[in-house]
Design a protein around this motif. Structure first.
Motif, mmCIF file in Angstrom:
data_model
loop_
_atom_site.group_PDB
_atom_site.id
_atom_site.type_symbol
_atom_site.label_atom_id
_atom_site.label_comp_id
_atom_site.label_asym_id
_atom_site.label_seq_id
_atom_site.Cartn_x
_atom_site.Cartn_y
_atom_site.Cartn_z
ATOM 1 N N ILE A 1 106.302 -47.806 -16.017
ATOM 2 C CA ILE A 1 106.249 -48.908 -16.976
ATOM 3 C C ILE A 1 107.439 -48.795 -17.906
ATOM 4 C CG2 ILE A 1 104.910 -49.985 -18.828
ATOM 5 C CD1 ILE A 1 102.397 -48.892 -17.560
ATOM 6 N N ARG A 2 108.310 -49.799 -17.873
ATOM 7 C CA ARG A 2 109.447 -49.819 -18.789
ATOM 8 C C ARG A 2 109.080 -50.674 -19.986
ATOM 9 N NH1 ARG A 2 115.226 -50.298 -17.912
ATOM 10 N NH2 ARG A 2 114.868 -49.497 -15.819
ATOM 11 N N LEU A 3 109.292 -50.124 -21.176
ATOM 12 C CA LEU A 3 109.035 -50.888 -22.387
ATOM 13 C C LEU A 3 110.312 -51.549 -22.873
ATOM 14 C CD1 LEU A 3 106.597 -48.578 -24.363
ATOM 15 C CD2 LEU A 3 106.163 -50.158 -22.486
ATOM 16 N N LYS A 4 110.155 -52.483 -23.800
ATOM 17 C CA LYS A 4 111.314 -53.178 -24.368
ATOM 18 C C LYS A 4 112.277 -52.211 -25.027
ATOM 19 C CE LYS A 4 108.615 -57.317 -25.231
ATOM 20 N NZ LYS A 4 108.006 -58.183 -26.250
ATOM 21 N N LYS B 1 96.163 -39.152 -21.121
ATOM 22 C CA LYS B 1 95.687 -40.533 -21.037
ATOM 23 C C LYS B 1 96.225 -41.343 -22.202
ATOM 24 C CE LYS B 1 91.615 -41.298 -19.435
ATOM 25 N NZ LYS B 1 90.157 -41.247 -19.232
ATOM 26 N N VAL B 2 97.001 -42.394 -21.909
ATOM 27 C CA VAL B 2 97.534 -43.251 -22.975
ATOM 28 C C VAL B 2 97.174 -44.711 -22.716
ATOM 29 C CG1 VAL B 2 99.490 -41.784 -23.588
ATOM 30 C CG2 VAL B 2 99.773 -43.547 -21.842
ATOM 31 N N VAL B 3 96.955 -45.406 -23.844
ATOM 32 C CA VAL B 3 96.716 -46.846 -23.825
ATOM 33 C C VAL B 3 98.003 -47.513 -24.295
ATOM 34 C CG1 VAL B 3 95.257 -48.719 -24.650
ATOM 35 C CG2 VAL B 3 94.334 -46.386 -24.508
ATOM 36 N N ILE B 4 98.679 -48.244 -23.419
ATOM 37 C CA ILE B 4 99.924 -48.919 -23.787
ATOM 38 C C ILE B 4 99.605 -50.365 -24.119
ATOM 39 C CG2 ILE B 4 102.189 -49.676 -22.946
ATOM 40 C CD1 ILE B 4 102.206 -47.153 -21.196
ATOM 41 N N ARG B 5 100.072 -50.815 -25.314
ATOM 42 C CA ARG B 5 99.806 -52.202 -25.707
ATOM 43 C C ARG B 5 100.705 -53.142 -24.898
ATOM 44 N NH1 ARG B 5 100.233 -56.277 -29.835
ATOM 45 N NH2 ARG B 5 98.150 -56.771 -30.592
ATOM 46 N N GLY B 6 100.088 -54.125 -24.283
ATOM 47 C CA GLY B 6 100.801 -54.983 -23.334
ATOM 48 C C GLY B 6 102.012 -55.696 -23.901
ATOM 49 N N SER B 7 101.995 -55.993 -25.192
ATOM 50 C CA SER B 7 103.083 -56.766 -25.773
ATOM 51 C C SER B 7 104.416 -56.043 -25.712
ATOM 52 C CB SER B 7 102.753 -57.107 -27.230
ATOM 53 O OG SER B 7 102.494 -55.930 -27.964
ATOM 54 N N ASN B 8 104.398 -54.739 -25.479
ATOM 55 C CA ASN B 8 105.639 -53.954 -25.422
ATOM 56 C C ASN B 8 106.230 -53.840 -24.028
ATOM 57 O OD1 ASN B 8 105.450 -52.833 -28.277
ATOM 58 N ND2 ASN B 8 103.489 -52.189 -27.412
ATOM 59 N N VAL B 9 105.505 -54.317 -23.024
ATOM 60 C CA VAL B 9 105.912 -54.086 -21.640
ATOM 61 C C VAL B 9 107.075 -54.991 -21.237
ATOM 62 C CG1 VAL B 9 105.166 -54.286 -19.229
ATOM 63 C CG2 VAL B 9 103.642 -53.278 -20.932
ATOM 64 N N LEU B 10 108.083 -54.381 -20.616
ATOM 65 C CA LEU B 10 109.185 -55.145 -20.028
ATOM 66 C C LEU B 10 108.858 -55.410 -18.558
ATOM 67 C CD1 LEU B 10 112.060 -56.158 -20.864
ATOM 68 C CD2 LEU B 10 112.953 -54.148 -19.717
ATOM 69 N N PHE B 11 108.633 -54.352 -17.810
ATOM 70 C CA PHE B 11 108.198 -54.557 -16.427
ATOM 71 C C PHE B 11 107.402 -53.348 -15.960
ATOM 72 C CE2 PHE B 11 112.449 -52.671 -15.712
ATOM 73 C CZ PHE B 11 112.119 -51.603 -14.885
ATOM 74 N N ILE B 12 106.656 -53.542 -14.885
ATOM 75 C CA ILE B 12 105.856 -52.492 -14.262
ATOM 76 C C ILE B 12 106.256 -52.401 -12.803
ATOM 77 C CG2 ILE B 12 103.515 -51.755 -13.649
ATOM 78 C CD1 ILE B 12 102.590 -53.621 -16.011
ATOM 79 N N LYS B 13 106.733 -51.216 -12.413
ATOM 80 C CA LYS B 13 107.109 -50.989 -11.023
ATOM 81 C C LYS B 13 105.942 -50.299 -10.324
ATOM 82 C CE LYS B 13 110.438 -48.362 -8.283
ATOM 83 N NZ LYS B 13 109.376 -47.601 -7.602
ATOM 84 N N ILE B 14 105.480 -50.902 -9.255
ATOM 85 C CA ILE B 14 104.373 -50.314 -8.503
ATOM 86 C C ILE B 14 104.956 -49.502 -7.354
ATOM 87 C CG2 ILE B 14 102.283 -50.821 -7.188
ATOM 88 C CD1 ILE B 14 102.162 -53.502 -8.755
ATOM 89 N N ASP B 15 104.685 -48.178 -7.372
ATOM 90 C CA ASP B 15 105.324 -47.313 -6.387
ATOM 91 C C ASP B 15 104.766 -47.520 -4.981
ATOM 92 O OD1 ASP B 15 106.722 -46.354 -8.491
ATOM 93 O OD2 ASP B 15 105.869 -44.348 -8.499
ATOM 94 N N ASP B 16 103.445 -47.652 -4.886
ATOM 95 C CA ASP B 16 102.842 -47.791 -3.568
ATOM 96 C C ASP B 16 102.864 -49.252 -3.146
ATOM 97 O OD1 ASP B 16 102.279 -45.103 -3.881
ATOM 98 O OD2 ASP B 16 100.303 -45.518 -4.711
ATOM 99 N N GLU B 17 102.778 -49.446 -1.862
ATOM 100 C CA GLU B 17 102.662 -50.802 -1.343
ATOM 101 C C GLU B 17 101.292 -51.365 -1.691
ATOM 102 O OE1 GLU B 17 104.363 -53.371 0.236
ATOM 103 O OE2 GLU B 17 105.836 -52.146 -0.811
ATOM 104 N N ILE B 18 101.200 -52.658 -1.898
ATOM 105 C CA ILE B 18 99.934 -53.296 -2.256
ATOM 106 C C ILE B 18 99.338 -53.961 -1.020
ATOM 107 C CG2 ILE B 18 98.817 -55.019 -3.715
ATOM 108 C CD1 ILE B 18 101.123 -54.667 -5.652
#
Lengths: 79, 79, 79, 79, 79, 79, 79
Positions: free
Chosen positions: B22-25, B62-79
């Motif tokens: 998860i990359r933040l701003k 365990k961390v709770v990241i607030r969504g408003s800070n998210v730039l993008f989320i890279k999913i490592d595994d195939e979906i």
């Protein structure tokens, strides 16, 4: 040239599987194929590449970009 | 390559237990396993690691990241 | 490892009385015990300590942190 | 230590007439007595003092602080 | 000292025709008489004066200040 | 001086065809005649002029200014 | 000069196929023909050109500009 008023978000929905370039507010650019997109402009790209000032920085496979960061989306193919 | 328009947030919901970056701003990056996520992109990661410019800075459990800070989320595994 | 999709905000609700570290967008960090929390991530901490770059700056007793400033919340105890 | 989940905004409502310190995102700090407060954290302080880096800058009597600027609110008295 | 919980926005509504000082996030300050105000803190001032660091910069007659820019509003008269 | 509580946005609606100066958060200023305005303070100006630090920069004819950028609107004529 | 109060967004809807210049908060400017637009000021331009300080930087064909970035939209043709 269509006279109909198709909304921007509808056009994005129809751009699934097309190649796009997404410029973020931070000047980063992501290129890839639209996997899906919602009304907030949250977008999943596949085969995603990250560019900074035109230079390829990284390959990301599948990324979810949060819509709030989007500056513009360039659609490479004709719609 | 699916032609169906699965929404980005649905895809994230299905990525529970997958590894993501998860990359933040602010350019900070968090890597870990998705414990859960909501429609605002608030995300709980387990086995979370904090990176800055590619360097491991800290381990967070365990961390709770607030969504408003998210730039993008890279999913490592195939979906 | 639970397969159920517990929402991040529900997990926070269940973390009342647990010790947490709250990092704000401004890099300030607050450590204390969750007294309560709402869906906007407004949080009351008791026995709150303020840290800047890892250094203890101040003790605050009971503080109400406005959720819009939160970057992430680290939950020290297992949930 | 209460096990009940009192919401942060309810706690603030009950803090009317208590002395608080309000830190804003801009690092300014206001100290005074809560006259009233709403769910957006808009707050009226009476006998308000403005501090910058711990130094008293000005006295304001009655001020209405717009909630969107609030970083945290420290409640001096026990609740 | 009233024990009743009058909401901040109600108090502002009752401050019509009172003199106020409005500090904006950008440190500009506007002084004048409240002509009217809404729940977003959009405010019309009459006989408005603009100050920067305590120096009178300009006179504006009637100005509509967009509420999103407001840091705080100091009410000069007692309510 | 009216005692009635006319809302700021109603006053703006009645200012159609009046000359105004619109200051943006970025310190740019636009002067022109209000063609129309909505509740978000999106405004169309005709005969619009752009000023920076008091200097005329450009003439724009008809411009649509997005309300979120507005700092304040000075109404030149009496209402 | 119309006395009717046409809303800014309605005027934009009627500007489909007209040439516009869109200034963003970041000082970038995009010129092209409006393909469509929604109430959030999300806009699709065709034959889009990117300018920085008046210099042509790039040609983009069809771009979707996220409305939240818009400072103003200059409509070249009369409405």
């Amino acid at each position: 040239m269509s006279q109909s008023v198709k909304k921007p978000l509808n056009v994005l929905q129809k751009a699934v599987n097309k190649h796009v370039s997404i410029r973020l507010k931070s000047d980063l650019e992501y290129r890839g194929k639209i996997y899906n997109v919602d009304s907030y402009m949250n977008i999943i790209l596949t085969d995603a590449e990250e560019y900074n000032s035109g230079n390829l920085i990284a390959n990301y496979g599948k990324v979810v970009i949060r819509g709030s960061n989007v500056l513009f989306i360039k659609i490479d193919d004709e719609i």
